[in-house]
Motif scaffolding. Sequence first.
Motif, PDB file in Angstrom:
ATOM      1  N   ASP A   1      17.425  23.228  -2.003  1.00 59.68           N
ATOM      2  CA  ASP A   1      16.124  22.675  -2.262  1.00 59.68           C
ATOM      3  C   ASP A   1      16.282  21.975  -3.556  1.00 59.68           C
ATOM      4  O   ASP A   1      15.408  20.842  -3.784  1.00 59.68           O
ATOM      5  CB  ASP A   1      14.903  23.745  -2.200  1.00 59.68           C
ATOM      6  N   ALA A   2      16.862  22.259  -4.469  1.00 60.71           N
ATOM      7  CA  ALA A   2      16.912  21.525  -5.859  1.00 60.71           C
ATOM      8  C   ALA A   2      17.604  20.277  -5.776  1.00 60.71           C
ATOM      9  O   ALA A   2      17.777  19.678  -6.785  1.00 60.71           O
ATOM     10  CB  ALA A   2      17.659  22.530  -6.901  1.00 60.71           C
ATOM     11  N   TYR A   3      18.136  19.714  -4.434  1.00 60.03           N
ATOM     12  CA  TYR A   3      18.752  18.500  -4.520  1.00 60.03           C
ATOM     13  C   TYR A   3      17.295  17.472  -4.574  1.00 60.03           C
ATOM     14  O   TYR A   3      17.656  15.925  -4.910  1.00 60.03           O
ATOM     15  CB  TYR A   3      19.213  18.226  -3.218  1.00 60.03           C
ATOM     16  N   TYR A   4      16.259  17.878  -4.473  1.00 60.00           N
ATOM     17  CA  TYR A   4      14.981  16.883  -4.734  1.00 60.00           C
ATOM     18  C   TYR A   4      15.288  16.085  -5.792  1.00 60.00           C
ATOM     19  O   TYR A   4      15.807  16.819  -7.030  1.00 60.00           O
ATOM     20  CB  TYR A   4      13.870  17.903  -4.733  1.00 60.00           C
ATOM     21  N   LEU A   5      15.012  14.800  -5.959  1.00 58.19           N
ATOM     22  CA  LEU A   5      15.137  14.042  -7.352  1.00 58.19           C
ATOM     23  C   LEU A   5      13.785  13.931  -7.966  1.00 58.19           C
ATOM     24  O   LEU A   5      12.984  13.400  -6.917  1.00 58.19           O
ATOM     25  CB  LEU A   5      15.701  12.699  -7.220  1.00 58.19           C
ATOM     26  N   PRO A   6      13.497  14.351  -9.117  1.00 59.62           N
ATOM     27  CA  PRO A   6      12.014  14.214  -9.483  1.00 59.62           C
ATOM     28  C   PRO A   6      11.711  12.807  -9.995  1.00 59.62           C
ATOM     29  O   PRO A   6      12.001  12.660 -11.252  1.00 59.62           O
ATOM     30  CB  PRO A   6      11.836  15.229 -10.649  1.00 59.62           C
ATOM     31  N   ILE A   7      11.418  11.888  -9.157  1.00 61.23           N
ATOM     32  CA  ILE A   7      11.509  10.603  -9.490  1.00 61.23           C
ATOM     33  C   ILE A   7      10.025  10.002  -9.331  1.00 61.23           C
ATOM     34  O   ILE A   7       9.992   8.772  -9.374  1.00 61.23           O
ATOM     35  CB  ILE A   7      12.527   9.632  -9.060  1.00 61.23           C
ATOM     36  N   GLY A   8       8.986  10.913  -8.765  1.00 58.51           N
ATOM     37  CA  GLY A   8       7.868  10.561  -8.483  1.00 58.51           C
ATOM     38  C   GLY A   8       7.650   9.370  -7.274  1.00 58.51           C
ATOM     39  O   GLY A   8       8.779   9.449  -6.370  1.00 58.51           O
ATOM     40  N   GLU A   9       6.753   8.641  -7.164  1.00 52.72           N
ATOM     41  CA  GLU A   9       6.591   7.616  -6.222  1.00 52.72           C
ATOM     42  C   GLU A   9       7.666   6.700  -6.250  1.00 52.72           C
ATOM     43  O   GLU A   9       7.792   5.893  -7.364  1.00 52.72           O
ATOM     44  CB  GLU A   9       5.196   6.853  -6.175  1.00 52.72           C
ATOM     45  N   HIS A  10       8.411   6.385  -5.444  1.00 46.20           N
ATOM     46  CA  HIS A  10       9.811   5.547  -5.371  1.00 46.20           C
ATOM     47  C   HIS A  10      10.198   5.299  -4.278  1.00 46.20           C
ATOM     48  O   HIS A  10       9.964   5.941  -3.227  1.00 46.20           O
ATOM     49  CB  HIS A  10      10.724   6.403  -6.265  1.00 46.20           C
ATOM     50  N   VAL A  11      10.812   4.115  -3.978  1.00 47.70           N
ATOM     51  CA  VAL A  11      11.283   3.606  -2.597  1.00 47.70           C
ATOM     52  C   VAL A  11      12.345   4.577  -2.100  1.00 47.70           C
ATOM     53  O   VAL A  11      12.853   4.800  -0.944  1.00 47.70           O
ATOM     54  CB  VAL A  11      11.917   2.237  -2.677  1.00 47.70           C
TER      55      VAL A  11
END
Length: 336
Positions: free
Chosen positions: A10-20
């Motif tokens: 689950d920690a593969y999530y990239l914390p980059i906010g609204e993004h393409v």
Amino acid sequence: MLPFKIVYSDAYYLPIGEHVFPAAKYRLVHQRLLEAGIADAADFLAPEKAEDRDILLVHGADYVYKLQTGSLTAREELQMEIPFSDELVDAFWLAAGGSILAGRKALEDGAAINLGGGFHHAFPDHGEGFCMINDIAVAIRRLQKDKKIERAMVIDCDVHQGNGTAAIFGKRRALEQAAQPLPSEGGPTLQRTDHGSIRELSADGADVFTISLHQENNYPLWKPPSSIDVNLPDGLGDEQYLGWLDNAVSSALRRFDPQLISYVAGADPYKHDQLGGLNLSIDGLKKRDEFVFRLARTRGVPVMVTLAGGYAQDVNDTITIHSNTVAAAKEVFAGN
Ligand SMILES: [Zn+2]
């Protein structure tokens, strides 16, 4: 139960906010695989973060220091095209650990899929194009260092050229060719038509053979030479794409005998991709995956998969394309 493992966290999530870049795609693909019955919980393995010394097999100490101390320049952060944070560094170290694990499992089982990674635009000394750490190269270098393999082949089917990977593994070639200039700069172009071109370099002495199939008129503008670059024209469809893939891989395997294939299964050659200009269908992309898996199985070469890009207008299409990669592997490796 699948005859291969899927590496996921689950920690593969990239914390980059609204993004393409749809950072939630990893979780959504994981969910889809379970819901569609393509995989069950026992098929998944959780990765650990790569060790710094693994990252340093590919990336320079200065760059790694900047990432770990949050001291990239504004320009360097801009070039990466994703907002820097310590959490983002952790996610990229984890993706690299996932690719190392997938590489190891592929050698044991014949195939393994990292439900992440494929960050082929990361260079030794900088990140770009949403990529901080080149997990593909880190995995290959770690397996080589552990003496599990000597030779690997990267088959990069993301719509964007694998510039970071080409630069990392082409370094030795570039040095050799500087010492002994080839007749034509950039290597011979073997075929060129209005419908695309293929550029091949000598594989002599290479321990990693890189193939990139990509849209020519797209990022990156500067494309450092892969062992084989297939420059595809805008709007290319399924049938022609599969022809180019077969052509490139067949040529590569006549010249190089890999002990591992690293398949970069980008979802962005899809016709409704926001950052791609090819015209592949969802079905065509699955055929592409099947082609690579059949080839690996027939030749007895283990294959590790990373997901790379995917920016479909409808994120569900991206999830379908990535899930189909797992389904294609299941069909090929579970069949007799
Ligand atoms: Zn891409």
